[in-house]
Design a protein around this motif. Structure first.
Motif, PDB file in Angstrom:
ATOM      1  N   TYR A 100       0.829  -1.201   0.000  1.00 33.76           N
ATOM      2  CA  TYR A 100       0.000   0.000   0.000  1.00 33.76           C
ATOM      3  C   TYR A 100       0.868   1.258   0.000  1.00 33.76           C
ATOM      4  CZ  TYR A 100      -3.675   3.275   1.389  1.00 33.76           C
ATOM      5  OH  TYR A 100      -4.552   4.333   1.441  1.00 33.76           O
ATOM      6  N   HIS A 101       1.883   1.274   0.858  1.00 35.47           N
ATOM      7  CA  HIS A 101       2.774   2.435   0.918  1.00 35.47           C
ATOM      8  C   HIS A 101       3.494   2.656  -0.413  1.00 35.47           C
ATOM      9  CE1 HIS A 101       1.744   2.793   5.017  1.00 35.47           C
ATOM     10  NE2 HIS A 101       2.930   2.987   5.555  1.00 35.47           N
ATOM     11  N   THR A 102       3.908   1.580  -1.044  1.00 35.17           N
ATOM     12  CA  THR A 102       4.587   1.754  -2.338  1.00 35.17           C
ATOM     13  C   THR A 102       3.596   2.215  -3.397  1.00 35.17           C
ATOM     14  OG1 THR A 102       4.382  -0.614  -2.863  1.00 35.17           O
ATOM     15  CG2 THR A 102       6.430   0.108  -1.836  1.00 35.17           C
ATOM     16  N   ASP A 103       2.383   1.667  -3.365  1.00 32.03           N
ATOM     17  CA  ASP A 103       1.365   2.080  -4.341  1.00 32.03           C
ATOM     18  C   ASP A 103       0.972   3.543  -4.188  1.00 32.03           C
ATOM     19  OD1 ASP A 103       1.387  -0.501  -5.331  1.00 32.03           O
ATOM     20  OD2 ASP A 103      -0.529  -1.085  -4.426  1.00 32.03           O
ATOM     21  N   LYS A 104       1.073   4.074  -2.974  1.00 32.49           N
ATOM     22  CA  LYS A 104       0.717   5.472  -2.711  1.00 32.49           C
ATOM     23  C   LYS A 104       1.881   6.420  -2.965  1.00 32.49           C
ATOM     24  CE  LYS A 104      -3.551   5.031  -1.668  1.00 32.49           C
ATOM     25  NZ  LYS A 104      -4.582   5.665  -2.477  1.00 32.49           N
ATOM     26  N   GLY A 105       3.006   5.892  -3.427  1.00 36.56           N
ATOM     27  CA  GLY A 105       4.142   6.753  -3.772  1.00 36.56           C
ATOM     28  C   GLY A 105       5.007   7.170  -2.604  1.00 36.56           C
ATOM     29  N   LEU A 106       4.946   6.419  -1.503  1.00 38.00           N
ATOM     30  CA  LEU A 106       5.722   6.777  -0.320  1.00 38.00           C
ATOM     31  C   LEU A 106       7.143   6.212  -0.362  1.00 38.00           C
ATOM     32  CD1 LEU A 106       3.029   6.277   2.471  1.00 38.00           C
ATOM     33  CD2 LEU A 106       3.383   8.213   0.921  1.00 38.00           C
ATOM     34  N   VAL A 107       7.408   5.395  -1.377  1.00 38.27           N
ATOM     35  CA  VAL A 107       8.730   4.770  -1.524  1.00 38.27           C
ATOM     36  C   VAL A 107       9.211   5.002  -2.959  1.00 38.27           C
ATOM     37  CG1 VAL A 107      10.074   2.661  -1.157  1.00 38.27           C
ATOM     38  CG2 VAL A 107       7.925   2.983   0.085  1.00 38.27           C
ATOM     39  N   PRO A 108       9.682   6.227  -3.238  1.00 40.57           N
ATOM     40  CA  PRO A 108      10.033   6.561  -4.617  1.00 40.57           C
ATOM     41  C   PRO A 108      11.165   5.714  -5.199  1.00 40.57           C
ATOM     42  CG  PRO A 108      10.702   8.311  -3.107  1.00 40.57           C
ATOM     43  CD  PRO A 108       9.891   7.346  -2.319  1.00 40.57           C
ATOM     44  N   LEU A 121      14.157   1.034   2.173  1.00 39.24           N
ATOM     45  CA  LEU A 121      13.905   0.753   3.595  1.00 39.24           C
ATOM     46  C   LEU A 121      13.818   2.049   4.392  1.00 39.24           C
ATOM     47  CD1 LEU A 121      16.240  -2.319   4.242  1.00 39.24           C
ATOM     48  CD2 LEU A 121      13.762  -2.312   3.972  1.00 39.24           C
ATOM     49  N   ASN A 122      14.676   3.003   4.063  1.00 37.32           N
ATOM     50  CA  ASN A 122      14.650   4.301   4.743  1.00 37.32           C
ATOM     51  C   ASN A 122      13.322   5.017   4.514  1.00 37.32           C
ATOM     52  OD1 ASN A 122      17.257   3.861   5.656  1.00 37.32           O
ATOM     53  ND2 ASN A 122      18.208   5.092   4.053  1.00 37.32           N
ATOM     54  N   TRP A 123      12.843   5.019   3.266  1.00 38.34           N
ATOM     55  CA  TRP A 123      11.557   5.662   2.959  1.00 38.34           C
ATOM     56  C   TRP A 123      10.429   4.978   3.736  1.00 38.34           C
ATOM     57  CZ3 TRP A 123      11.286  10.253   0.944  1.00 38.34           C
ATOM     58  CH2 TRP A 123      12.229  10.688   0.008  1.00 38.34           C
ATOM     59  N   LEU A 124      10.439   3.651   3.752  1.00 44.27           N
ATOM     60  CA  LEU A 124       9.390   2.911   4.461  1.00 44.27           C
ATOM     61  C   LEU A 124       9.454   3.150   5.965  1.00 44.27           C
ATOM     62  CD1 LEU A 124       9.198  -0.497   2.589  1.00 44.27           C
ATOM     63  CD2 LEU A 124       7.296   1.065   3.053  1.00 44.27           C
ATOM     64  N   THR A 125      10.653   3.220   6.500  1.00 39.27           N
ATOM     65  CA  THR A 125      10.812   3.489   7.928  1.00 39.27           C
ATOM     66  C   THR A 125      10.236   4.863   8.273  1.00 39.27           C
ATOM     67  OG1 THR A 125      12.771   2.080   8.054  1.00 39.27           O
ATOM     68  CG2 THR A 125      12.500   3.733   9.796  1.00 39.27           C
ATOM     69  N   ILE A 172      -1.829   9.324   5.016  1.00 39.49           N
ATOM     70  CA  ILE A 172      -1.037   8.895   3.855  1.00 39.49           C
ATOM     71  C   ILE A 172      -0.829  10.084   2.921  1.00 39.49           C
ATOM     72  CG2 ILE A 172      -1.045   7.417   1.797  1.00 39.49           C
ATOM     73  CD1 ILE A 172      -0.434   5.896   4.384  1.00 39.49           C
ATOM     74  N   LYS A 173      -1.867  10.890   2.756  1.00 42.96           N
ATOM     75  CA  LYS A 173      -1.767  12.067   1.895  1.00 42.96           C
ATOM     76  C   LYS A 173      -0.672  13.019   2.384  1.00 42.96           C
ATOM     77  CE  LYS A 173      -4.449  16.037   0.350  1.00 42.96           C
ATOM     78  NZ  LYS A 173      -5.689  16.796   0.509  1.00 42.96           N
ATOM     79  N   ASP A 174      -0.634  13.245   3.703  1.00 43.47           N
ATOM     80  CA  ASP A 174       0.374  14.142   4.268  1.00 43.47           C
ATOM     81  C   ASP A 174       1.778  13.530   4.222  1.00 43.47           C
ATOM     82  OD1 ASP A 174      -1.482  16.125   4.713  1.00 43.47           O
ATOM     83  OD2 ASP A 174      -1.768  15.652   6.830  1.00 43.47           O
ATOM     84  N   ILE A 175       1.857  12.218   4.383  1.00 43.25           N
ATOM     85  CA  ILE A 175       3.164  11.554   4.253  1.00 43.25           C
ATOM     86  C   ILE A 175       3.646  11.686   2.811  1.00 43.25           C
ATOM     87  CG2 ILE A 175       4.423   9.359   4.384  1.00 43.25           C
ATOM     88  CD1 ILE A 175       2.423   8.551   6.629  1.00 43.25           C
ATOM     89  N   LYS A 176       2.742  11.538   1.869  1.00 49.21           N
ATOM     90  CA  LYS A 176       3.105  11.695   0.453  1.00 49.21           C
ATOM     91  C   LYS A 176       3.612  13.116   0.207  1.00 49.21           C
ATOM     92  CE  LYS A 176       3.114  10.817  -4.056  1.00 49.21           C
ATOM     93  NZ  LYS A 176       4.339  11.317  -4.642  1.00 49.21           N
ATOM     94  N   ARG A 177       2.975  14.095   0.804  1.00 47.73           N
ATOM     95  CA  ARG A 177       3.421  15.491   0.676  1.00 47.73           C
ATOM     96  C   ARG A 177       4.834  15.634   1.244  1.00 47.73           C
ATOM     97  NH1 ARG A 177       4.517  19.956  -1.481  1.00 47.73           N
ATOM     98  NH2 ARG A 177       4.437  21.801  -0.191  1.00 47.73           N
ATOM     99  N   PHE A 178       5.103  14.994   2.382  1.00 48.90           N
ATOM    100  CA  PHE A 178       6.426  15.038   2.987  1.00 48.90           C
ATOM    101  C   PHE A 178       7.456  14.396   2.051  1.00 48.90           C
ATOM    102  CE2 PHE A 178       9.796  13.290   5.694  1.00 48.90           C
ATOM    103  CZ  PHE A 178      10.181  14.427   6.384  1.00 48.90           C
TER     104      PHE A 178
END
Length: 140
Positions: free
Chosen positions: A20-28, A45-49, A61-67
């Motif tokens: 889910y995190h990768t699909d939402k773009g949180l792990v570029p 791993l750093n992005w996921l952490t 998730i939206k705000d994490i994506k913004r970060f």
């Protein structure tokens, strides 16, 4: 390179959360193999952490994506990222205080039950046994 299953175990996340995190773009930095399976390196791993800890602080998730997007923009966003981190730190500290209150409640409750078990006090822990006159009193 690590698989979804390996990363989930390493970071104490579910495989679903990793996907889910990768699909939402949180792990570029996530990569794909020839079968389109996700592959993770140390950067991933750093992005996921980071996502894990921000999510635990209640960040959406939206705000994490913004970060994440701010990080990718580079140095010009450091002040904004700093402010986000300070805000999330305050949230985390509030969670710690709430957890302390919960632990205190449970410690008091355990002591009360121990007093009942050791016959120091009578059992007043069962609402089914409260008398009508005691119904409005606070019980453990």
């Amino acid at each position: 390179m690590y698989t979804v299953k390996e990363v989930a175990k390493m970071l104490d996340l579910t495989e679903h959360t990793v996907r889910y995190h990768t699909d939402k773009g949180l792990v570029p930095s996530v990569q794909r193999d020839i079968n389109n399976n996700r592959l993770f390196d140390d950067e991933s791993l750093n992005w996921l952490t980071a996502a894990k800890f921000l999510k635990q602080c209640g960040m959406s998730i939206k705000d994490i994506k913004r970060f994440v997007d701010l990080c990718l923009e580079g140095v010009s966003t450091i002040q904004e990222r700093y402010e986000i981190i300070l805000k999330q730190k305050a949230v985390a500290l509030a969670q710690v205080e709430e957890a302390k209150r919960s632990v205190k409640y449970l410690e008091d409750k355990a002591k009360h039950y121990l007093d009942v078990i050791n016959a120091v006090i009578t059992d007043d822990t069962n609402p089914g046994k409260w008398s009508n006159r005691n119904h409005t009193q606070t019980h453990h």
